[in-house]
Design a protein around this motif. Sequence first.
Motif, mmCIF file in Angstrom:
data_model
loop_
_atom_site.group_PDB
_atom_site.id
_atom_site.type_symbol
_atom_site.label_atom_id
_atom_site.label_comp_id
_atom_site.label_asym_id
_atom_site.label_seq_id
_atom_site.Cartn_x
_atom_site.Cartn_y
_atom_site.Cartn_z
ATOM 1 N N SER A 252 51.621 31.373 51.080
ATOM 2 C CA SER A 252 52.020 32.774 51.102
ATOM 3 C C SER A 252 52.818 33.156 49.863
ATOM 4 N N THR A 253 53.792 32.321 49.513
ATOM 5 C CA THR A 253 54.626 32.623 48.345
ATOM 6 C C THR A 253 53.799 32.631 47.071
ATOM 7 N N ALA A 254 52.932 31.621 46.916
ATOM 8 C CA ALA A 254 52.124 31.527 45.699
ATOM 9 C C ALA A 254 51.187 32.724 45.554
ATOM 10 N N GLN A 255 50.562 33.130 46.642
ATOM 11 C CA GLN A 255 49.640 34.263 46.583
ATOM 12 C C GLN A 255 50.372 35.532 46.145
ATOM 13 N N LYS A 256 51.504 35.809 46.770
ATOM 14 C CA LYS A 256 52.245 37.035 46.443
ATOM 15 C C LYS A 256 52.802 36.985 45.022
ATOM 16 N N MET A 257 53.295 35.825 44.595
ATOM 17 C CA MET A 257 53.855 35.728 43.238
ATOM 18 C C MET A 257 52.752 35.795 42.184
ATOM 19 N N ALA A 258 51.581 35.246 42.499
ATOM 20 C CA ALA A 258 50.469 35.326 41.547
ATOM 21 C C ALA A 258 50.087 36.786 41.300
ATOM 22 N N GLU A 259 50.086 37.573 42.349
ATOM 23 C CA GLU A 259 49.763 38.994 42.207
ATOM 24 C C GLU A 259 50.843 39.731 41.412
ATOM 25 N N ILE A 260 52.096 39.391 41.639
ATOM 26 C CA ILE A 260 53.198 40.026 40.902
ATOM 27 C C ILE A 260 53.158 39.627 39.434
ATOM 28 N N LEU A 261 52.919 38.354 39.169
ATOM 29 C CA LEU A 261 52.879 37.874 37.782
ATOM 30 C C LEU A 261 51.713 38.486 37.019
ATOM 31 N N GLU A 262 50.560 38.618 37.681
ATOM 32 C CA GLU A 262 49.390 39.177 37.002
ATOM 33 C C GLU A 262 49.641 40.619 36.565
ATOM 34 N N ALA A 263 50.481 41.322 37.288
ATOM 35 C CA ALA A 263 50.774 42.718 36.948
ATOM 36 C C ALA A 263 51.955 42.863 36.000
ATOM 37 N N HIS A 264 52.620 41.753 35.670
ATOM 38 C CA HIS A 264 53.822 41.835 34.838
ATOM 39 C C HIS A 264 53.456 41.925 33.349
ATOM 40 N N PRO A 265 54.098 42.809 32.602
ATOM 41 C CA PRO A 265 53.750 42.998 31.181
ATOM 42 C C PRO A 265 54.069 41.792 30.287
ATOM 43 N N LYS A 266 54.957 40.906 30.727
ATOM 44 C CA LYS A 266 55.313 39.753 29.903
ATOM 45 C C LYS A 266 54.534 38.490 30.281
ATOM 46 N N VAL A 267 53.530 38.654 31.122
ATOM 47 C CA VAL A 267 52.636 37.551 31.497
ATOM 48 C C VAL A 267 51.229 37.928 31.045
ATOM 49 N N SER A 268 50.640 37.096 30.194
ATOM 50 C CA SER A 268 49.338 37.438 29.625
ATOM 51 C C SER A 268 48.158 37.000 30.492
ATOM 52 N N ARG A 269 48.336 35.945 31.297
ATOM 53 C CA ARG A 269 47.227 35.474 32.133
ATOM 54 C C ARG A 269 47.764 34.634 33.281
ATOM 55 N N VAL A 270 47.090 34.754 34.421
ATOM 56 C CA VAL A 270 47.474 33.967 35.603
ATOM 57 C C VAL A 270 46.261 33.206 36.109
ATOM 58 N N TYR A 271 46.471 31.937 36.468
ATOM 59 C CA TYR A 271 45.415 31.089 37.016
ATOM 60 C C TYR A 271 45.761 30.768 38.480
ATOM 61 N N TYR A 272 44.993 31.371 39.387
ATOM 62 C CA TYR A 272 45.214 31.108 40.808
ATOM 63 C C TYR A 272 43.954 31.503 41.570
ATOM 64 N N PRO A 273 43.373 30.622 42.376
ATOM 65 C CA PRO A 273 42.103 30.913 43.049
ATOM 66 C C PRO A 273 42.163 32.111 43.994
ATOM 67 N N GLY A 274 43.362 32.479 44.428
ATOM 68 C CA GLY A 274 43.495 33.612 45.333
ATOM 69 C C GLY A 274 43.396 34.958 44.656
ATOM 70 N N LEU A 275 43.328 34.985 43.337
ATOM 71 C CA LEU A 275 43.212 36.237 42.590
ATOM 72 C C LEU A 275 41.748 36.562 42.316
ATOM 73 N N VAL A 276 41.421 37.827 42.403
ATOM 74 C CA VAL A 276 40.054 38.262 42.126
ATOM 75 C C VAL A 276 39.662 37.926 40.693
ATOM 76 N N SER A 277 40.622 37.882 39.792
ATOM 77 C CA SER A 277 40.353 37.590 38.388
ATOM 78 C C SER A 277 40.002 36.125 38.138
ATOM 79 N N HIS A 278 40.254 35.268 39.080
ATOM 80 C CA HIS A 278 39.959 33.845 38.901
ATOM 81 C C HIS A 278 38.439 33.647 38.862
ATOM 82 N N PRO A 279 37.925 32.824 37.939
ATOM 83 C CA PRO A 279 36.472 32.676 37.795
ATOM 84 C C PRO A 279 35.766 32.138 39.039
ATOM 85 N N GLU A 280 36.477 31.380 39.882
ATOM 86 C CA GLU A 280 35.856 30.854 41.103
ATOM 87 C C GLU A 280 36.483 31.450 42.367
ATOM 88 N N HIS A 281 36.937 32.690 42.273
ATOM 89 C CA HIS A 281 37.602 33.289 43.429
ATOM 90 C C HIS A 281 36.682 33.358 44.651
#
Length: 536
Positions: free
Chosen positions: A410-439
């Motif tokens: 739960s924590t990882a999923q929510k933080m991955a979404e927050i980090l992906e939207a943060h202006p000081k983070v250029s890329r996030v790797y997490y399978p729970g994100l739609v942007s992940h190549p194997e989502h």
Amino acid sequence: MAVSSCATAFPAFECRSDPDFSRTDAPSAGKIKPPMLHGAVSSHGLSSMILRFPPNFVRQLSNKARRNCSNIGVAQVVAASWSNDQGALCPKPAAKAVDAAAAAASAAVPVVTGFDEVVVAEKTTFEPENVQFEALRPFKYASFLNSDGSVAIHAGERLGRGIVTDAITTPVVNTSAYFFKKTADLIDFKEKRRASFEYGRYGNYTTIVAEEKISALEGAESTLLMASGMCASTVLLMALVPAGGHLVTTTDCYRKTRIFIETILPKMGITATVIDPADIGGLKAALEKNNVSLFFTESPTNPFLRCVDIELVSKLCHEKGALVCIDGTFATPLNQKALALGADIVLHSATKFIGGHNDVLAGSISGPEKLISTVRNLHHILGGVINPNAAYLIIRGMKTLHLRVRQQNSTAQKMAEILEAHPKVSRVYYPGLVSHPEHQLAKKQMTAFGGVVSFEVDGDLHTTAKFVDALKIPYIAPSFGGCESIVDQPAIMSYWDLPQSERAKYGILDNLVRFSFGVEDFEDLKADILQALETI
């Protein structure tokens, strides 16, 4: 039936009738060798009470437990010693009850006592078990245990522990060897009519419990625990890939595994094809071109959390006679069932989520008994045995596995979404994100996506280090999966010995961060990370 006056002071004890947790290979109850009741009443006048156990008590004992109890007799009789004062209150009825039970053992008839009726069982013979417990079949778990969480708590223990004890927790069996009472017992052991481990390198009763827990979660016939995850990986590769053989692995993987494949296995004439986790065409070509013995990969991978289509690669490999081993450390047995998806073997660094407390090293492999036995035979030669104290910590950790993993997911999923939207983070790797190549693949073969998130900070090596140093909650350390959050900068932690250009070949950029979320409060972690990002 007359009731002794002692019953008012010490009423007869009856165990509650528990559900039947018997093993599938446990013999039916009712025929147990009668005991020798030594010391039922001591020279100091201590008396014993007769305790009546529920009808399923005998069925709950495994073959090993019955033997280790010296073939528990009078089936359901237990002598409980009391203090001198307590015994003086009512010595005769209890003493008579014990004597009556002993006298009736050979007659196999009901025994009438001042407390309860005790049924004496007849003698029987049990089938021998394999000497190294290699023939143990998976437990038949009660139908009311519908969740992995319950199985993780009770598998190997309440559901059929081979250690005779009434302790809730599994004892730590600290021994380097096992003795035989006489030479005939040793010969029976050698000829596989008697179960034992003989020597500590070949097995341990505490370790067996931990192995059975993992087998239960993975749906495996057998599990082998070793001293570390790397020990499990290296022994497995040497055991299942013949000299001069060929294996296929993936680009993104734990660095020490890659080093072993690239530098040690070639000394045995073993070659490897390395493909992208999603390169099905590359896998097909490798299977056509080479006599592939094994496809070995992580899913999700380290550190980019790439996912392999386990069902598809298993089908392709099996058509060519190749085995499939999935390192599921990042997934855990709760988020992904690799064996059910078609893999032959699943491997874990139990140091991580399975142990879960950053306090133990261990590795496990699970799969069909035939394959695990092949690895076990080499393991017995090489060593790398897990200490029983470490096995106990694995057992302890698994009791809360489902709670920890649920929180970490739960924590990882929510933080991955927050980090992906943060202006000081250029890329996030997490399978729970739609942007992940194997989502989409991850959604298909996983129930949740794990507690580790990798991301790239918008900056260079020093900017990223500044962010890491500004964090207050996580420890800067290797490893992941424990209760405490851990953060590391792979370019420094794992690849510092390589120049920047070499690190880049593996996709390890200077601004990459791997964050393992523990079980701390989500809001605390969120505030800590966002505040640290504001410092760069």
